[in-house]
Design a protein around this motif. Sequence first.
Motif, short mmCIF file in Angstrom:
data_model
loop_
_atom_site.label_atom_id
_atom_site.label_comp_id
_atom_site.label_asym_id
_atom_site.label_seq_id
_atom_site.Cartn_x
_atom_site.Cartn_y
_atom_site.Cartn_z
N GLY A 57 0.79 -1.22 0.00
CA GLY A 57 0.00 0.00 0.00
C GLY A 57 0.82 1.28 0.00
N SER A 58 1.95 1.30 -0.70
CA SER A 58 2.80 2.49 -0.74
C SER A 58 2.08 3.67 -1.38
CB SER A 58 4.09 2.21 -1.52
OG SER A 58 4.89 1.25 -0.87
N ASP A 59 2.41 4.87 -0.90
CA ASP A 59 1.91 6.09 -1.56
C ASP A 59 3.07 6.92 -2.11
OD1 ASP A 59 2.94 7.15 0.79
OD2 ASP A 59 0.99 7.61 1.65
N ASP A 60 4.24 6.27 -2.29
CA ASP A 60 5.37 6.93 -2.94
C ASP A 60 5.50 6.37 -4.35
OD1 ASP A 60 6.43 4.42 -2.57
OD2 ASP A 60 8.25 5.08 -1.54
N ASP A 61 6.69 6.42 -4.93
CA ASP A 61 6.89 5.98 -6.32
C ASP A 61 7.26 4.50 -6.44
OD1 ASP A 61 6.38 8.52 -7.31
OD2 ASP A 61 8.48 9.14 -7.15
N THR A 62 7.01 3.71 -5.41
CA THR A 62 7.41 2.30 -5.46
C THR A 62 6.90 1.57 -6.71
OG1 THR A 62 7.69 2.06 -3.06
CG2 THR A 62 7.19 0.06 -4.30
N PRO A 63 5.62 1.65 -7.07
CA PRO A 63 5.16 0.91 -8.25
C PRO A 63 5.90 1.33 -9.53
CG PRO A 63 3.29 1.65 -6.95
CD PRO A 63 4.50 2.33 -6.40
N ALA A 64 6.08 2.63 -9.72
CA ALA A 64 6.76 3.11 -10.93
C ALA A 64 8.22 2.69 -10.95
CB ALA A 64 6.65 4.63 -11.02
N VAL A 65 8.88 2.76 -9.82
CA VAL A 65 10.29 2.37 -9.73
C VAL A 65 10.47 0.90 -10.07
CG1 VAL A 65 12.21 2.02 -8.12
CG2 VAL A 65 10.98 4.21 -8.14
N VAL A 66 9.64 0.04 -9.48
CA VAL A 66 9.80 -1.40 -9.69
C VAL A 66 9.40 -1.79 -11.11
CG1 VAL A 66 9.11 -3.69 -8.91
CG2 VAL A 66 9.49 -1.88 -7.24
N THR A 67 8.31 -1.25 -11.63
CA THR A 67 7.91 -1.61 -13.00
C THR A 67 8.95 -1.16 -14.02
OG1 THR A 67 6.51 0.38 -13.09
CG2 THR A 67 5.43 -1.70 -12.55
N ALA A 68 9.61 -0.04 -13.78
CA ALA A 68 10.69 0.40 -14.67
C ALA A 68 11.84 -0.61 -14.65
CB ALA A 68 11.19 1.78 -14.27
N LEU A 69 12.17 -1.13 -13.47
CA LEU A 69 13.23 -2.13 -13.35
C LEU A 69 12.84 -3.45 -14.01
CD1 LEU A 69 14.27 -1.53 -9.62
CD2 LEU A 69 15.61 -0.92 -11.64
N MET A 70 11.55 -3.75 -14.02
CA MET A 70 11.08 -5.03 -14.56
C MET A 70 11.27 -5.13 -16.08
SD MET A 70 7.58 -5.37 -12.29
CE MET A 70 6.83 -6.59 -13.37
N ARG A 71 11.41 -4.02 -16.75
CA ARG A 71 11.48 -4.04 -18.21
C ARG A 71 12.65 -4.86 -18.74
NH1 ARG A 71 9.87 1.61 -17.50
NH2 ARG A 71 7.64 1.75 -17.97
#
Length: 258
Positions: A57-71
């Motif tokens: 339930g993060s409200d920082d940039d965790t989802p964007a950071v991890v999805t960028a790394l997943m590429r």
Amino acid sequence: MAEPSPASGASNKPERLPAVSVLIPGKNEAENLPELIEEIRVALGARTFEIIVIDDGSDDDTPAVVTALMRDRTWLRLVRHTASCGQSAAVRTGLLAARAPIVVTIDGDGQNDPAFMPKLIDALEAGGPRTAIAAGQRLKRTDSGAKRIASRFANWLRGAILKDGTRDSGCGLKAIRREVFLLLPYFDGWHRYLPALAIREGYAVTHIDVVDRNRRHGASKYGILDRGVAGALDLFGVWWLRRRRKRVPSPTEISLDG
């Protein structure tokens, strides 16, 4: 009849499952995750692995950071909680998503050093199938003085009551057999009692000393007083569970062949 075209997405090659699944539960750790994920990759370079970030339930940039790394990291996965459910729930979510027979847990704040992961995995494998957990025990704690004192007292009390041989139940670094992990009764706060719960099922636990590090970014999401009452109830509950299991069965299947 024509064979299906490879372009259709069908494949005759079985998917290669990882040997180790690394679970990183965390909330608002966007700054710490890139470096931590790279350190885990280096530490486990000799093994097939997957890393599962459980975003609680993060409200920082965790989802964007991890999805960028997943590429460009096919072994990296992200599972999200829409609302924060706590560390135990995040670990369990990762456990249910994991595909490997050995699961390694590590905190998302970077204080646990991934360099100790191979030692934990080796110790678990060396113990044989009846060893369920290789648990890290921290040396040279980097927490505040008050937090160290509170943790020392809590660990002493837990050890005196549960007698699980674990000096440091709060260390996030553990290697666990997934099949045993799935047997353990779940409750919030469960991640602090995994050794005692595994022993209840008749398994052994081994311990490896690890060295804690300073947090690189952000502040701790866990306080000292906010989990005191819940921790006392959990301790009583685990003691009750241990007391209510008098004997662990050792079943043998009888076949007509002998």
